[in-house]
Structures are given as C-alpha cells and as structure tokens.
Design a protein around this motif. Structure first.
Motif, short mmCIF file in Angstrom:
data_model
loop_
_atom_site.label_atom_id
_atom_site.label_comp_id
_atom_site.label_asym_id
_atom_site.label_seq_id
_atom_site.Cartn_x
_atom_site.Cartn_y
_atom_site.Cartn_z
N SER A 643 46.44 62.25 -6.27
CA SER A 643 45.90 63.59 -6.11
C SER A 643 46.82 64.79 -6.71
CB SER A 643 45.65 63.81 -4.61
OG SER A 643 45.02 64.96 -4.39
N ASP A 644 47.97 64.32 -6.64
CA ASP A 644 49.12 65.29 -7.24
C ASP A 644 48.92 65.56 -8.91
OD1 ASP A 644 50.02 65.62 -4.73
OD2 ASP A 644 51.64 64.51 -4.96
N VAL A 645 48.50 64.58 -9.48
CA VAL A 645 48.29 64.73 -10.77
C VAL A 645 46.80 64.83 -11.22
CG1 VAL A 645 50.44 63.28 -11.19
CG2 VAL A 645 48.26 62.16 -11.30
N GLY A 646 46.02 65.14 -10.39
CA GLY A 646 44.85 65.49 -10.51
C GLY A 646 43.67 64.46 -10.93
N ARG A 648 41.69 62.58 -8.98
CA ARG A 648 41.07 62.83 -7.51
C ARG A 648 40.11 61.41 -7.39
NH1 ARG A 648 40.86 69.24 -7.73
NH2 ARG A 648 42.92 69.47 -7.46
N GLU A 649 39.19 61.25 -8.34
CA GLU A 649 38.27 60.07 -8.12
C GLU A 649 38.90 58.70 -7.92
OE1 GLU A 649 35.28 60.35 -7.98
OE2 GLU A 649 34.58 62.40 -8.78
N GLU A 650 40.29 58.58 -8.53
CA GLU A 650 41.01 57.31 -8.15
C GLU A 650 41.66 57.35 -7.09
OE1 GLU A 650 43.32 55.91 -11.73
OE2 GLU A 650 42.70 57.86 -12.53
N ALA A 651 42.08 58.50 -6.54
CA ALA A 651 42.58 58.80 -5.21
C ALA A 651 41.96 58.54 -4.11
CB ALA A 651 43.15 60.25 -5.11
N LEU A 652 40.45 58.66 -4.12
CA LEU A 652 39.71 58.53 -2.88
C LEU A 652 39.50 57.05 -2.36
CD1 LEU A 652 37.47 59.45 -0.65
CD2 LEU A 652 35.80 59.48 -2.55
N PRO A 653 39.11 56.16 -3.45
CA PRO A 653 39.34 54.84 -3.11
C PRO A 653 40.50 54.28 -2.19
CG PRO A 653 38.06 54.90 -5.04
CD PRO A 653 38.89 56.10 -4.86
N ALA A 654 41.76 54.60 -2.77
CA ALA A 654 42.94 54.10 -2.15
C ALA A 654 43.05 55.00 -0.54
CB ALA A 654 44.11 54.77 -2.73
N ALA A 655 42.47 56.20 -0.42
CA ALA A 655 42.56 56.80 0.93
C ALA A 655 41.57 55.98 1.69
CB ALA A 655 42.33 58.02 0.81
N GLU A 656 40.35 55.55 1.24
CA GLU A 656 39.51 54.97 2.10
C GLU A 656 39.85 53.50 2.52
OE1 GLU A 656 34.97 56.29 0.80
OE2 GLU A 656 36.17 55.25 -0.76
N PHE A 688 38.04 63.57 0.12
CA PHE A 688 36.56 63.86 0.24
C PHE A 688 36.28 65.29 -0.28
CE2 PHE A 688 35.73 60.23 3.71
CZ PHE A 688 35.11 59.81 2.62
N SER A 689 37.18 66.28 0.14
CA SER A 689 36.89 67.47 -0.19
C SER A 689 37.23 68.01 -1.80
CB SER A 689 38.10 68.40 0.44
OG SER A 689 37.55 68.52 1.87
N GLU A 690 38.27 66.99 -2.24
CA GLU A 690 38.55 67.09 -3.73
C GLU A 690 37.20 66.52 -4.75
OE1 GLU A 690 43.46 66.90 -3.23
OE2 GLU A 690 42.27 65.36 -3.86
N VAL A 691 36.60 65.75 -4.06
CA VAL A 691 35.60 65.32 -4.95
C VAL A 691 34.13 65.74 -4.39
CG1 VAL A 691 36.75 62.92 -5.51
CG2 VAL A 691 35.28 63.11 -3.42
N GLU A 692 34.23 66.87 -3.58
CA GLU A 692 33.01 67.80 -3.29
C GLU A 692 32.00 67.00 -2.37
OE1 GLU A 692 31.33 69.71 -6.61
OE2 GLU A 692 33.12 70.60 -7.07
N ARG A 693 32.66 66.16 -1.41
CA ARG A 693 31.79 65.55 -0.30
C ARG A 693 32.27 66.23 1.02
NH1 ARG A 693 32.52 59.20 -1.30
NH2 ARG A 693 31.59 59.11 0.72
N SER A 728 44.58 72.89 9.71
CA SER A 728 44.08 73.71 8.53
C SER A 728 43.24 73.04 7.71
CB SER A 728 45.78 73.83 7.92
OG SER A 728 45.79 74.87 6.98
N ASN A 729 43.36 71.77 7.62
CA ASN A 729 42.52 71.07 6.73
C ASN A 729 40.92 71.00 7.37
OD1 ASN A 729 41.93 69.11 4.68
ND2 ASN A 729 41.73 67.45 6.37
N LEU A 730 40.93 71.09 8.62
CA LEU A 730 39.66 71.34 9.17
C LEU A 730 39.04 72.79 9.00
CD1 LEU A 730 37.43 70.50 11.28
CD2 LEU A 730 38.74 71.28 13.12
N SER A 731 40.10 73.69 9.06
CA SER A 731 39.68 74.92 8.76
C SER A 731 38.99 75.06 7.34
CB SER A 731 40.82 75.94 9.01
OG SER A 731 40.47 76.94 8.54
N ASN A 732 39.81 74.57 6.34
CA ASN A 732 39.39 74.20 4.99
C ASN A 732 37.83 73.83 4.85
OD1 ASN A 732 41.37 75.89 3.64
ND2 ASN A 732 42.52 74.00 3.37
#
Length: 809
Positions: A643-646, A648-656, A688-693, A728-732
């Motif tokens: 996610s740090d290097v943009g 984001r689509e690759e970051a999501l499966p690892a987080a899940e 999820f937010s970064e990939v607009e879900r 803060s994340n929930l607020s976003n």
C-alpha cells in the motif's frame, strides 16, 4: 507387557507396580516409573465419568488421521524421535496419547505417561542417553511446559548420542500451545550456539495442532453417543433420546455446523449430558463455560448427597472444600491427606465430625485413587471450574480467607498449584486481569520464594496473554532482583531483562521497556565478546527487541540501525547447516522492513517484506501449526508495504489472508491473538477503502473498533493509540460514504483518545496525530462547524508546525 533382556552393562527389566497402575522400566540401575493410563478403561458409574479421558467411555471419532500419523511415527526408522501435540483443554490430546499407548503395547512396546515429578527425579540420576533398550518404549509427557528445564537437558543429551544402541524410543509431548517464536516451545528449540542440541533431535516435522471437529457427522455422532450414555446415569434415569436427524431442525443443524461453536470432544460430551435431560437443541445453545459450570453443579450435588448420607451436618461444605484443595494442588499423596484435612479444618475453624482418617477414606470414595495418590476433580476444565467455585465460596467469604486457602495449597504443592491457576486463567479469565485466578496467581508471585520457583512460574505463563501479563511482569522483576549480583548469572539477567522489556511494551510502558532492552543488549554484547561467540543468537534477538522499543518512542534512525545489525547477525547464523536460524531471520526481516518504512525508505522496505512472506510460507508449508501466526504477521506487514508504494490491488489479498489466519488463531486462543486480529482488521479496512469497496471497509472498521474498545478498557496504555487509529479509520469510512455527520463525533473521539500518548511521546506519534487530527479537521471544515477549543490547544502545545501543517493542507 514385553519381557526384556540385555547385556549385563545395560540390563533392562519391566515390572508392574500395584494393581496394574504403574510400570517400572529398570535399566543399568536406573528406574523410570510410567503410568499406563490405557489400562483404566472402565464402564461409567457417574455422569462425570463420561468426561474423564482415561475411562474412554465414548467412541473415538474424527481423529483417524492423527492416529495413523502416530502409528507411522512409531514405525519410522529413527531410533529416537519426538513429537508434540497441542490444543486447548478438551480437544482430546490425552485421549489420542492413550490410544497411541494401547496400540503401541499391542505391537510389543512399553508405553505410558511420565509425570513431571518422576521425569525430574529420573533425570537427576540417569537419562535415556546412556540406555540400551532391548524393547521399544513410548513415553508421553503431559503438560510438557512444566518440564522444560529437564526436557532441554535431556533432549540435548539424546541429540549428542548420534548413534544410540538398542530399540526405539518415542517421546510424545502434550501441551495446550506451542509457539516457535515465544514461550516454552521457542525456548526448547532455541539454539544457544551451533552445537548439537534439542532442535536437532526434535527436527522440523514434530508439531501437530489438534483442531476442533470439522465434520458435522463426527459432531453429531459424538453428541448422540453422549446423550445415550448419559440417560441411565441421570438422577432420576430417563429413556435415551437422540439429536434431531439431519434436516428435521434447521436451527439445530445450523448450530451444529457452525464453526464458531466449541467443537472439541469435551464440549460435545458435556452438551450430550445436558442434552439427555434438556434435548440436544437446548444443550447446544449453551457455551463451553456454561456447560462446565453445570457439570460442577452435578458434581457438587453428588458430593453433598454422599456427605449427608455419611452424617456431615454441614451439608458437605467442608468435604467440598477439601476436594477443591485437592484439585487445586492436582491431587495429594494418601499418606499426607489426613494432615491436609487437619490443616484445613484448623484454618477454616471447622470442628471435624469424624477423625481425619475416616474423612480421608470418604474422600477416596468420592474422588479417584490410584496407587498412593488421590486424584483431583477431572477433566481439567471441570476441575478448574470446581476449584474456582469452592475456593471462592459464598459472597460472605473474605478475600483474605480465599487467598489463605490458595497460599496453604501452594506451600504444600507449589508447582502444581501454579499450574492449576495458570490453566484456570487460560480457560476462564478471557483476557480479564481482574479474574480471581489471575489475582490468586499474582498473590503467589508476591510471596517470598526462591529463584527457581520464580523461574518455573515465568516459564509456565504463556508469553502471549492478555490476562496474565501483569503477573508476568512482576515475576520477571522479582527474578532480576533475586539474581546474585556477583556477575555469575549475567546470561540469565540479560534474558530476564529482554523478556521484561517485551512484557512492559505490551502493557504500554514504553520508556521502562526501552531501558530494559538497552540493558539486555549491553549485557549480551559483553558476553558475546568472548569466544567462541555462543551468545550471538541471543544478542541478535535482543537487538531485534531493542529496535522495536526504540521505534515505539520515535527514535527511528536508531531503531533502523539495531534492526539492520540484528538482520545481519541472523543472516550469518541462518547460513549454518540445516538453516536452523531461518525463522529468526524472517522475524528480523519484518522488523527491518518496518524500520525502513518509518524513515521513509518505502521502496527498500518492500523487498524485505516480500522475502519474509516467502520464508514463512516455506516454513508454514512444512509446519503449519508452528508458523501460522508468523505467516499472518508477515502478510499484514506485506499488505502495508504494498500500500505504501501504491500497489493497492496487490495489498488487499494479503490483508484478507492475514485476517483469515488471525480469525482461526483467535478462535482457539482469544487471550493471545485478539490484539492481532484487531490490528489486521484495521489494515483490511484501509485496504478495502483504497480499492473503493466502502461497505466492506466500514464493516471491517466497525469490528476493529469494537475489539479495540474491549482491549483498551482493560489496558488503556497499551491499546488506546490503536483504538484511536481504528476510530479515525472508521470516521473516514463514514465520511467517504456520505455520512459526514456520523463521522464527526467518531473523528473527534479519535483525536481525544490519542492525545495522552501523543503528549507523552510527541515524536513517536507525530505521524499518527497528523493523520488523526487531519481527519477531524476535514469533518469540521466540511460541516462548517467549530473545532473543539481544548483539542486545538493541546495539538498546538504538542507541535506548532504540525498544527499549521494540518490546517493549511
């Protein structure tokens, strides 16, 4: 039992002691007494017999794969081999070991359980490294963590005996948990040098985690059998009933199939007992602890009835009290039982209605007796619930009286009482450090005692625990205070300081944690200066810990330097034969990745994170039970770095994947893995937010906040900063979904939650306060409302440049 013969130098014999209760292996003048629990299979006489493992009343279901593994293990060519089965109370570890002993004996083996006391006594005089066994032997060591010092020494001797003579030796360890990174298992496998040690004997394929039943048909079969067996033992007896057939009751089918219920054998057996009276759907609606408490009701009523029949005018109160003391100290020698009764009668100001010898005879009629010992209330979960209830007594019993009961039992059997309380805390505290089991444990830790007792307690408390961490800190501090100051124990002082540093960090005591870490590194650097570098592995571990502690107080450049040094040391160690230090290298690379990210070197941080996942996937492929938590941690870290290097689509499966792994871990050990699950959910929400879900992001954020609220309620210093981030994340999430008015109070709470930590450590929390304060200002500006004056003043006081940077962005 197999006959035995051998050379005169290593003559071996096998004899049976008592009423088929114990087997003694004699070799070369040494004797090892083992307990053949597989010979105690008897029909049930009372309801609790259905739950006592060695009775083996129920049919073993759902474990054929593990049984086959154990059979194959016995038949392997290795002369000496070790295995470890883990699982929480009630999963069936002991039952599997008993079945393995019975199968081994049928194949000509000598097989049985070895108590920790017997193992220690035997090891002091002789160990199997010098034996020549003319027949194969299977030894089962339950509660293996309590025998850690003996196991380390014994396994090291066995490992050095590279070409032992004689027949096979198999050692099966049983314990609730075993973590390769922390705790007794990590200590057992830790390589202090490149010399041959326990890790070489144990190998890479030895750990097996016993999971709850996965197949619904196994759950249904065991539940049905328990209901059938319980019916004639009820008071009054009733006709056997069965669970609803599949498809008849959809709600019951869904509950039975739900992976979130406690599908261990013990739970299903308890549910079956209650299902015989209440019906299966009603019984299965109860939780594990509720069913355990109801079993205590049944056992308490049984003891009261017998006491009344014997003429006890107190309705069995004192009989129950002594049974609880016996259970607390994990049994008692029969010769010492009358003295125990006298001591408790005097302390509780009880006039005995009969001579103590007669009361002892009555207790032996109530509780199992084997050879020369009276046993506690079994199984462990029921015994723990029993002792908790009857040591606590009624609401009029004072805390001083309760503590006195525990202290007297501890003085009689110190190690056994500590083990009982640790297990009770694991099963009943549920992260609550105010639970009575934890309070009693803390009281014992504060009693005057020698260094060895403190070390024993430090070794049996799990490293990852929410409920017992304060006790662990006290114990480590007392160990450090009691280490002689003559310079002869600097290694142990360094180890204790390193452990203390980690514990203090978990409690949120950042500066104290850093101070302990620095002292530990200094000591290890001094020790490592002397050849042949035996302390290099421990120095590397201490540097890793120091890196984390420096990061927590905002000293990121120093933290990076320590992380680089640790990684370099582990790289050199991991190049040794067998890759023994590969897991440690992976942990060091996670730290290095995090430190590089903290100083803004994000592109460099990513390769280290990717390398760690590759390493842990390889390790987890061979030993999934040992490295599942490590893989989850590395996946969460990789998701953040991607996610740090943009990417984001690759970051999501690892987080899940990280969340899924932590869910499975937290389901079994919530006391250990709930914080990790909360952190991984917060990361998943951001992905999820970064990939607009947005809906998925909101759901994960809400769950993370709920978990952190619970955690922070118990330990605000440790968990308030993470609660602030999750808020803060929930607020976003709310803001991005157009719910700005709902987002504002959540954003404000996030700032207020983080401010105390940010005021204490402004540099460490500068990035977080900028992020959280910025989210709050965004809500304020969008809604054209006034910002809270007190919040603005405190932010201004923390960092003027931060204040204007946020307002002007």
């Amino acid at each position: 039992m197999p006959a035995a013969s051998a050379t005169a130098a290593h003559a071996m014999a096998v004899s049976i002691d008592g009423d088929n209760n114990f087997v003694t292996i004699q070799a070369g003048g040494s004797r090892l007494r083992i307990d053949p629990l597989h010979k105690r299979k008897v029909p049930p006489q009372r309801l609790i017999d259905l739950l006592i493992t060695e009775r083996r009343v129920s049919t073993l279901v759902g474990r054929s794969g593990v049984i086959s593994e154990l059979s194959g293990w016995r038949n392997e060519a290795d002369v000496i081999s070790v295995r470890c089965i883990t699982g929480r109370a009630g999963t069936g570890k002991t039952r599997l070991a008993i079945e393995a002993c019975e199968a081994a004996e049928a194949e000509g083996w000598v097989a049985g359980f070895v108590s920790s006391d017997e193992l220690e006594r035997f090891h002091r005089g002789q160990n199997l490294a010098s034996w020549s066994l003319p027949c194969p032997v299977l030894l089962v060591i339950d509660y293996a963590a309590t025998s850690l010092p003996v196991l380390k020494s014994w396994f090291a001797s066995l490992a050095r005996n590279s070409a032992p003579e004689g027949s096979k030796l198999r050692i099966l360890l049983l314990e609730r948990h075993a973590d390769p990174e922390t705790g007794w298992w990590a200590d057992l496998l830790r390589r202090e040098s490149l010399a041959v040690g326990p890790a070489d004997l144990i190998g890479n394929e030895c750990l097996r985690k016993l999971m709850p039943f996965g197949a619904v048909e196994d759950r249904r079969a065991l539940l049905a059998e328990a209901m059938r067996l319980a019916a004639p033992l009820l008071d009054p007896p009733c006709q056997p009933v069965a669970p609803p057939p599949a498809g008849e009751n959809p709600d019951f089918d869904a509950r039975l199939a739900d992976g979130r219920i406690d599908n261990e054998p013990l739970y299903l057996l308890m549910a079956g007992i209650h299902g015989a009276r209440l019906g299966a759907p009603a019984a299965l609606a109860r939780e594990r602890v509720e069913l355990a408490d109801e079993m205590v009701d049944i056992e308490t009523a049984r003891i009261r009835r017998r006491a009344l029949a014997w003429g006890h005018a107190d309705q069995g109160d004192f009989t129950l009290h002594v049974a609880a003391c016996i259970t607390l100290q994990n049994g008692a020698d029969l010769q010492e039982l009358p003295a125990l009764i006298r001591e408790e009668a005097a302390a509780m100001e009880k006039v005995l209605p009969f001579p103590e010898d007669q009361i002892a005879e009555q207790l032996c009629d109530l509780l199992p007796c084997y050879s020369d010992r009276i046993e506690p209330v079994r199984p462990d979960l029921i015994g723990e619930a029993f002792l908790l209830r009857h040591v606590q007594g009624n609401k009029f019993r004072s805390d001083d009286i309760r503590s006195g009961i525990v202290i007297r039992a501890w003085k009689r059997e110190p190690e056994a009482v500590l083990q009982s309380l640790v297990r009770a805390a694991q099963d009943f505290a549920n992260g609550n450090f105010n639970h009575v089991s934890v309070q009693w444990l803390g009281n014992l830790a504060r009693q005057p005692q020698d260094l060895q007792n403190l070390i024993f307690l430090s070794e049996i408390i799990p490293d990852k625990t929410l409920s017992m961490i304060e006790v662990s800190v006290e114990v480590q501090q007392k160990i450090i205070e009691n280490i002689p100051s003559d310079g002869s124990n600097e290694e142990y002082r360094a180890n204790s300081l390193n452990n203390l540093s980690i514990l203090l960090s978990h409690m949120g005591s950042r500066m104290d944690a850093l101070s302990a870490a620095e002292e530990a590194v200094n000591l290890y650097q001094s020790l490592s200066a002397a050849p042949p570098g035996a302390f290099i592995p421990k120095l590397a571990g201490a540097l890793n810990n120091l890196s984390n502690r420096l990061s927590e107080v905002g000293r990121w450049e120093e933290a990076l330097s320590a992380a680089e040094e640790a990684a370099n040391l582990y790289r050199s160690l991991a190049a040794a034969p067998l890759g023994a230090f590969m897991p440690k290298l992976a942990g060091a690379l996670i730290n290095l990745s995090n430190r590089l990210s903290e100083v803004g070197r994000r592109e460099e941080a990513l390769p280290a994170a990717e390398e760690v996942v590759i390493l842990y996937r390889s390790l987890a492929a061979g030993r999934p039970d040992a490295f599942r938590s490590c893989l989850a941690m590395s996946l969460g870290n990789l998701s953040n770095r991607l996610s740090d290097v943009g990417r984001r689509e690759e970051a999501l499966p690892a987080a899940e994947e990280a969340v899924n792994l932590y869910r499975s871990l937290a389901a079994v050990r919530p006391d250990a893995f709930m914080p990790d699950l909360a952190l991984s959910l917060n990361n998943l929400s951001k992905s999820f937010s970064e990939v607009e879900r947005p809906e998925d992001a909101l759901s994960a954020a809400e769950e993370a906040v709920n978990l952190y609220r619970s955690l922070a309620a118990g330990r605000p210093d440790a968990f308030m900063p993470n609660l602030a981030l999750s808020l803060s994340n929930l607020s976003n999430c709310l803001f991005d979904m157009g719910k700005q008015e709902e987002a504002l109070p959540v954003a404000k709470e996030a700032v207020q939650t983080l401010l105390p930590a940010a005021e204490s450590f402004p540099k460490a929390f500068s990035g977080k306060i900028q992020y959280i304060f910025g989210n709050y200002i965004r809500c304020v500006n969008y809604l054209s409302c006034e910002a809270d004056i007190e919040i603005m003043r405190r932010i201004y006081a923390i960092d003027l440049s931060l204040y204007f940077r946020v307002l002007n962005r």
